[in-house]
Design a protein around this motif. Structure first.
Motif: not given
Ligand SMILES: O=c1[nH]c(=O)c2[nH]c(=O)[nH]c2[nH]1
Length: 308
Positions: A185, A236, A261, A263
């Motif tokens: 990430t 995640v 974040m 992926n």
């Protein structure tokens, strides 16, 4: 700034974007300190007459805003954190101009780091690192402040201890469930400090630089887990939540945190040749790195009430 010229609802602000400044400080021992900032300024003031009529008398020229960045950088005789610089600019604009009711200052710091030669810190040599320190200050003339710090471009990857199972499976689903995958990430985080007035903001030099490094370390440590055994990530989403929670649990003066974040997918490589013979069989070893498309996962976590 909202106003009602000629019976309309009208909102306006103006500012200067991408003002780049670099500043060197030198200590008595001859060591140099260096920062590079990209400064965005927006000022709210009642200058509706400039829009509606040809009256610019309430306008702070954006060129003047740009010059102010250099004057204030010059006036900082001691090294200041990016947050302190944003605050002092906001303070200047809201106190120097009676017309200005709010200042919004955003700054991104370029990640110059001191260079080490044979383990020794260089006195005046710097190299570019990766992630960037960001800040946003929204200051009202009354001294009410919203102070946010953040990090951009914090690239993290682990080669195991990640999986994704139990999600909705239907006729469109191709993704196999797994308890073994790569997790990568690039974190964008911003956290809001609980200080609500200028007078309550800590004055200790470099307070916010230290806090930035501590928050970043906490995010990173939570992502990876302990060095030997790591920590299993079921998604995640779960890892993001644990990272955000850890920051709020550790730092009582942070009231909320937002994390983005993506992926970033590393695709397993399986290849067959023209005769349909397998020439590469994936065994958690050879991947095709990609950057698009990528998953996008973001959340913010805040306290019901301040712990301060
Ligand atoms: O951790 C994940 N979260 C998702 O929402 C998702 N969706 C997907 O295809 N892979 C993953 N992985």
């Amino acid at each position: 700034m909202a106003s009602q010229p000629e019976g309309f609802n009208f909102e306006q602000m103006h500012g200067k974007q991408r003002v780049r400044v670099a500043r060197v400080w030198k200590n008595k021992e001859g060591r140099h300190f260096f920062v590079e900032w990209n400064v965005n300024i927006s000022l709210l003031s009642d200058c509706v007459n400039a829009y509606v009529h040809d009256d610019n008398s309430d306008i702070v020229a954006t060129d003047t805003m740009k010059n102010t960045v250099y004057v204030k950088a010059k006036e900082c005789s001691e090294q200041v954190s990016v947050e302190e610089f944003a605050i002092l600019l906001a303070k200047h604009f809201t106190s120097f101009y009676h017309q200005v009711t709010h200042a919004i200052i955003n700054i991104v710091e370029k990640p110059w780091e001191r260079v080490y030669i044979d383990g020794q810190p260089h006195e005046h040599g710097f190299k570019l690192g990766s992630e960037k320190h960001t800040t946003e200050v929204i200051l009202k003339k009354s001294g009410v402040i919203q102070l946010t710090s953040g990090v951009e471009g914090l690239a993290l990857l682990k080669t195991t201890k990640s999986g994704f199972e139990g999600y909705i499976r239907d006729q469109y689903t191709a993704l196999p469930e797994t308890r073994e995958r790569m997790l990568a990430t690039e974190v964008t985080a911003s956290w809001r400090y609980a200080y609500e007035s200028l007078s309550s903001v800590p004055q200790k030099p470099q307070f916010f630089t230290d806090r930035y490094l501590d928050v970043k370390k906490d995010l990173v440590d939570t992502f990876y887990g302990p060095p030997k055994e790591g920590v299993y990530s079921p998604s995640v989403q779960n890892t993001l939540y644990l990272m955000a929670k850890s920051v709020l649990n550790r730092f009582p003066d942070i009231s909320s945190i937002k994390l983005k974040m993506p992926n970033i997918h590393f695709l397993p490589v399986n290849l067959k040749n023209k005769d349909n013979q397998t020439i590469v069989k994936f065994a958690d070893d050879v991947y095709l790195p990609t950057d698009e498309p990528h998953g996008s996962i973001q959340a913010s976590l805040s306290r019901f009430w301040s712990k301060m």
